[in-house]
Design an enzyme around this catalytic site. Structure first.
Site, PDB file in Angstrom:
ATOM      1  CB  SER A  95      10.771 -24.902  10.868  1.00  0.00           C
ATOM      2  OG  SER A  95      10.213 -26.208  10.459  1.00  0.00           O
ATOM      3  CG  LEU A 117       2.973 -14.971   1.561  1.00  0.00           C
ATOM      4  CD1 LEU A 117       2.782 -13.787   1.031  1.00  0.00           C
ATOM      5  CD2 LEU A 117       3.965 -15.842   0.687  1.00  0.00           C
ATOM      6  NE  ARG A 144       7.726 -22.876  -2.139  1.00  0.00           N
ATOM      7  CZ  ARG A 144       7.101 -22.011  -2.881  1.00  0.00           C
ATOM      8  NH1 ARG A 144       7.567 -21.777  -3.989  1.00  0.00           N
ATOM      9  NH2 ARG A 144       5.739 -21.790  -2.526  1.00  0.00           N
ATOM     10  CD  GLN A 161      13.337 -63.372  -1.213  1.00  0.00           C
ATOM     11  OE1 GLN A 161      12.149 -63.246  -1.817  1.00  0.00           O
ATOM     12  NE2 GLN A 161      14.222 -64.263  -1.654  1.00  0.00           N
ATOM     13  CD  GLU A 206       8.898 -22.198   2.949  1.00  0.00           C
ATOM     14  OE1 GLU A 206       9.152 -21.724   1.926  1.00  0.00           O
ATOM     15  OE2 GLU A 206       9.292 -21.500   3.915  1.00  0.00           O
ATOM     16  CB  THR A 259       0.232 -27.977  -0.650  1.00  0.00           C
ATOM     17  OG1 THR A 259      -0.332 -27.676  -2.149  1.00  0.00           O
ATOM     18  CG2 THR A 259      -0.386 -27.171   0.243  1.00  0.00           C
ATOM     19  CG  PHE A 273      -1.666 -22.429  -9.844  1.00  0.00           C
ATOM     20  CD1 PHE A 273      -1.417 -22.883  -8.407  1.00  0.00           C
ATOM     21  CD2 PHE A 273      -0.619 -22.337 -10.740  1.00  0.00           C
ATOM     22  CE1 PHE A 273      -0.263 -23.300  -8.081  1.00  0.00           C
ATOM     23  CE2 PHE A 273       0.671 -22.705 -10.206  1.00  0.00           C
ATOM     24  CZ  PHE A 273       1.093 -23.289  -9.148  1.00  0.00           C
TER      25      PHE A 273
HETATM   26  C1  LIG Z   1       3.409 -25.521  10.892  1.00  0.00           C
HETATM   27  C2  LIG Z   1       3.453 -24.572   9.871  1.00  0.00           C
HETATM   28  C3  LIG Z   1       4.229 -23.406   9.608  1.00  0.00           C
HETATM   29  C4  LIG Z   1       4.133 -22.472   8.755  1.00  0.00           C
HETATM   30  N1  LIG Z   1       4.938 -21.453   8.749  1.00  0.00           N
HETATM   31  C5  LIG Z   1       4.533 -20.501   7.966  1.00  0.00           C
HETATM   32  C6  LIG Z   1       5.163 -18.954   7.945  1.00  0.00           C
HETATM   33  O1  LIG Z   1       6.287 -18.914   8.684  1.00  0.00           O
HETATM   34  N2  LIG Z   1       5.017 -18.025   7.141  1.00  0.00           N
HETATM   35  C7  LIG Z   1       3.826 -18.238   6.453  1.00  0.00           C
HETATM   36  O2  LIG Z   1       3.595 -17.048   5.412  1.00  0.00           O
HETATM   37  N3  LIG Z   1       3.067 -19.162   5.947  1.00  0.00           N
HETATM   38  C8  LIG Z   1       3.482 -20.423   6.963  1.00  0.00           C
HETATM   39  N4  LIG Z   1       2.508 -21.709   6.915  1.00  0.00           N
HETATM   40  C9  LIG Z   1       1.861 -21.655   5.999  1.00  0.00           C
HETATM   41  C10 LIG Z   1       1.722 -22.547   4.787  1.00  0.00           C
HETATM   42  O3  LIG Z   1       2.517 -22.179   4.017  1.00  0.00           O
HETATM   43  C11 LIG Z   1       0.247 -22.997   4.286  1.00  0.00           C
HETATM   44  O4  LIG Z   1      -0.320 -23.853   5.059  1.00  0.00           O
HETATM   45  C12 LIG Z   1       0.191 -23.510   2.900  1.00  0.00           C
HETATM   46  O5  LIG Z   1       0.842 -22.864   2.013  1.00  0.00           O
HETATM   47  C13 LIG Z   1      -1.105 -24.195   2.545  1.00  0.00           C
HETATM   48  O6  LIG Z   1      -2.193 -23.082   2.646  1.00  0.00           O
HETATM   49  P1  LIG Z   1      -3.454 -23.466   3.367  1.00  0.00           P
HETATM   50  O7  LIG Z   1      -3.073 -23.985   4.561  1.00  0.00           O
HETATM   51  O8  LIG Z   1      -4.108 -22.188   3.467  1.00  0.00           O
HETATM   52  O9  LIG Z   1      -4.066 -24.276   2.480  1.00  0.00           O
HETATM   53  P2  LIG Z   1      -4.725 -24.027   1.135  1.00  0.00           P
HETATM   54  O10 LIG Z   1      -4.191 -23.052   0.278  1.00  0.00           O
HETATM   55  O11 LIG Z   1      -6.331 -23.686   1.545  1.00  0.00           O
HETATM   56  O12 LIG Z   1      -4.940 -25.424   0.437  1.00  0.00           O
HETATM   57  C14 LIG Z   1      -5.888 -26.477   0.541  1.00  0.00           C
HETATM   58  C15 LIG Z   1      -5.879 -27.680  -0.235  1.00  0.00           C
HETATM   59  O13 LIG Z   1      -5.953 -27.170  -1.653  1.00  0.00           O
HETATM   60  C16 LIG Z   1      -5.044 -27.612  -2.648  1.00  0.00           C
HETATM   61  N5  LIG Z   1      -4.941 -26.763  -3.485  1.00  0.00           N
HETATM   62  C17 LIG Z   1      -4.543 -25.456  -3.652  1.00  0.00           C
HETATM   63  N6  LIG Z   1      -4.246 -24.982  -5.011  1.00  0.00           N
HETATM   64  C18 LIG Z   1      -5.006 -25.829  -5.459  1.00  0.00           C
HETATM   65  C19 LIG Z   1      -5.249 -25.991  -6.909  1.00  0.00           C
HETATM   66  N7  LIG Z   1      -4.958 -24.811  -7.900  1.00  0.00           N
HETATM   67  N8  LIG Z   1      -5.998 -27.028  -7.506  1.00  0.00           N
HETATM   68  C20 LIG Z   1      -6.059 -28.282  -6.706  1.00  0.00           C
HETATM   69  N9  LIG Z   1      -5.693 -28.227  -5.305  1.00  0.00           N
HETATM   70  C21 LIG Z   1      -5.396 -27.173  -4.870  1.00  0.00           C
HETATM   71  C22 LIG Z   1      -3.775 -27.674  -1.588  1.00  0.00           C
HETATM   72  O14 LIG Z   1      -2.707 -28.443  -2.076  1.00  0.00           O
HETATM   73  C23 LIG Z   1      -4.519 -28.226  -0.158  1.00  0.00           C
HETATM   74  O15 LIG Z   1      -4.372 -29.599  -0.312  1.00  0.00           O
HETATM   75  C24 LIG Z   1       3.008 -22.649   7.802  1.00  0.00           C
HETATM   76  C25 LIG Z   1       2.178 -23.617   8.005  1.00  0.00           C
HETATM   77  C26 LIG Z   1       2.281 -24.614   8.736  1.00  0.00           C
HETATM   78  C27 LIG Z   1       1.368 -25.690   8.803  1.00  0.00           C
END
Ligand SMILES: Cc1cc2nc3c(=O)[nH]c(=O)nc-3n(C[C@H](O)[C@H](O)[C@H](O)COP(=O)(O)OP(=O)(O)OC[C@H]3O[C@@H](n4cnc5c(N)ncnc54)[C@H](O)[C@@H]3O)c2cc1C
Length: 390
Positions: free
Chosen positions: A97, A137, A249, A285, A369, A371, A389
């Site tokens: 990472s 971001l 990604r 098995q 990056e 979910t 979305f």
């Molecule tokens: C260890 C770690 C390092 C990271 N590093 C970075 C970084 O360097 N820079 C950066 O910018 N970000 C970083 N992130 C952030 C990461 O990209 C986000 O956590 C991720 O994009 C999800 O956003 P969120 O956590 O806000 O979840 P949310 O967006 O709130 O999502 C919550 C849930 O809703 C679901 N969901 C979302 N949209 C929909 C839909 N349309 N329909 C149905 N379900 C949906 C998701 O799949 C998820 O299960 C990092 C995260 C972690 C955990």
């Protein structure tokens, strides 16, 4: 071992598809991971500490910004970048990472969208590991919907004034420069925010149970004044950050293969040594089906990533192909890690063995990056033409 036995971690002999240079990159990074990374990772994970002592070696090997031509970078192809990610993540997802963020999320946008002055200032220093970057971001209210960002920048004379916050940012507290994406009257723009500038604070997120060997934190921007010279001039709109995510990604699709290989390797060895009911459990098995299923998933992931890398090197890779591979390969690796954990029985919960660490790490990798759901919806949109979305 019979003369015809295949490599259990490379059943379809993907190695023979690599050029000499690519195979050399894989072997060089692989040796570094075996000799220097793996011996450190267990403790780094347990101590919740980034192993900063590896940064110099990673730089020396040319692994930062390895796809960039010039600016003291290695200028390797995309398959080589993938192999670097795979080998590093065979050690730990946290180190991969760190390298992914520096290369794909910080050096890539500076190279692709930065001014010549920005490139000269940051790229060689980042390639040498003397400057560390982070990518801001995600915001606290929802990372899956970055277009709805609240962080904003307003022009004030020749400067810009930034306000807002970013959450879950890899390298946040150790970065010398953050590439922060903010909404402006013209759309989303990228800003290089330097450490120590008034109004800019970072805070580490403690107590993570995943990616413990990686630093994750929050960025806070309170009337931060940024000169025009620190704005990335070459891009406006969501396509800026999304293009960086496509690069990162792509690397993740390879990286998780390394984590999965480490888990299969451990499960294979353990099940061959573990004698239950008078014979090694690998002779049953049920166990062979589980091990075979891991090999099937790894092979599928390897074929996807190699094909993706060849497309990328021809300039023909599409983001929805990356989404399919990120989804498939992360899901495969996480399932493999969980099953390997179970195959080790009680020992599977001990940090003495790798599956539990990889399993916990992969819980982040499948989320960040984009979910799994987000990538499924990207593929769904590619198939139907409809954006589901909202
Ligand atoms: C260890 C770690 C390092 C990271 N590093 C970075 C970084 O360097 N820079 C950066 O910018 N970000 C970083 N992130 C952030 C990461 O990209 C986000 O956590 C991720 O994009 C999800 O956003 P969120 O956590 O806000 O979840 P949310 O967006 O709130 O999502 C919550 C849930 O809703 C679901 N969901 C979302 N949209 C929909 C839909 N349309 N329909 C149905 N379900 C949906 C998701 O799949 C998820 O299960 C990092 C995260 C972690 C955990």
């Amino acid at each position: 071992m019979s003369a015809h036995q295949l490599d259990p971690l490379d059943l379809f002999d993907l190695r023979s598809e690599l050029t000499e240079d690519e195979a050399m990159v894989k072997d060089t990074v692989g040796r570094f991971v075996d000799d220097r990374v793996i011996p450190l990772m267990r403790e780094a994970f347990e101590q919740h500490e980034f192993p900063g002592e590896l940064v110099g070696d990673v730089a020396e090997l040319g692994l930062f910004g390895s796809s960039i031509e010039g600016y003291d970078c290695a200028g390797l192809n995309s398959v080589s970048y993938g192999l670097i990610c795979q080998e590093l993540e065979r050690g730990d997802s946290g180190l991969r990472s760190f390298v992914s963020v520096q290369s794909s999320l910080v050096m890539f946008p500076i190279h692709a969208y930065g001014s010549e002055e920005q490139k000269q200032r940051w790229l060689p220093a980042m390639a040498r590991g003397e400057a560390i970057g982070c990518f801001g971001l995600t915001e606290p209210h929802g990372g899956s919907d970055p277009g709805n960002m609240k962080t904003h920048a307003k022009r004030d004379g020749n400067d810009w004034v930034l306000n807002g916050s970013k959450m879950w940012i890899t390298n946040a507290t150790i970065a010398d420069a953050a590439v922060v994406w903010a909404m402006t009257d013209e759309g989303i723009r990228g800003f290089i925010v330097e450490k120590g500038i008034p109004g800019f604070e970072t805070q580490e997120i403690e107590n993570k149970f995943s990616l413990r060997a990686s630093v994750t934190g929050a960025l806070f921007l309170d009337n931060v004044r940024i000169p025009e010279a620190n704005v990335l001039p070459g891009v406006t709109g969501l396509k800026g950050p999304l293009s960086c995510l496509t690069q990162a990604r792509y690397g993740i699709t390879w990286g998780v293969i390394g984590a999965a290989q480490a888990c299969l390797d451990e499960a294979l060895r353990y099940s061959q040594d573990r004698v239950l009911f008078g014979r090694p459990v690998s002779h049953t098995q049920a166990m062979q089906i589980r091990l075979a299923d891991m090999a099937r998933r790894i092979t599928t992931a390897q074929l996807l990533s190699l094909r993706l890398g060849r497309l990328k090197d021809k300039g023909e890779m599409s983001p929805s192909q990356v989404s399919l591979a990120k989804w498939n390969n992360c899901r495969a690796a996480l399932d493999i890690a969980r099953d390997a954990r179970d195959i080790l029985g009680g020992a599977g919960i001990s940090a003495e063995y790798v599956p539990i660490r990889h399993m916990l790490n992969l819980e982040s990798v499948i989320t960040y990056e984009g979910t799994e759901t987000v990538h499924q919806l990207v593929v769904g949109k590619e198939l139907t033409g409809v954006n589901a979305f909202g």
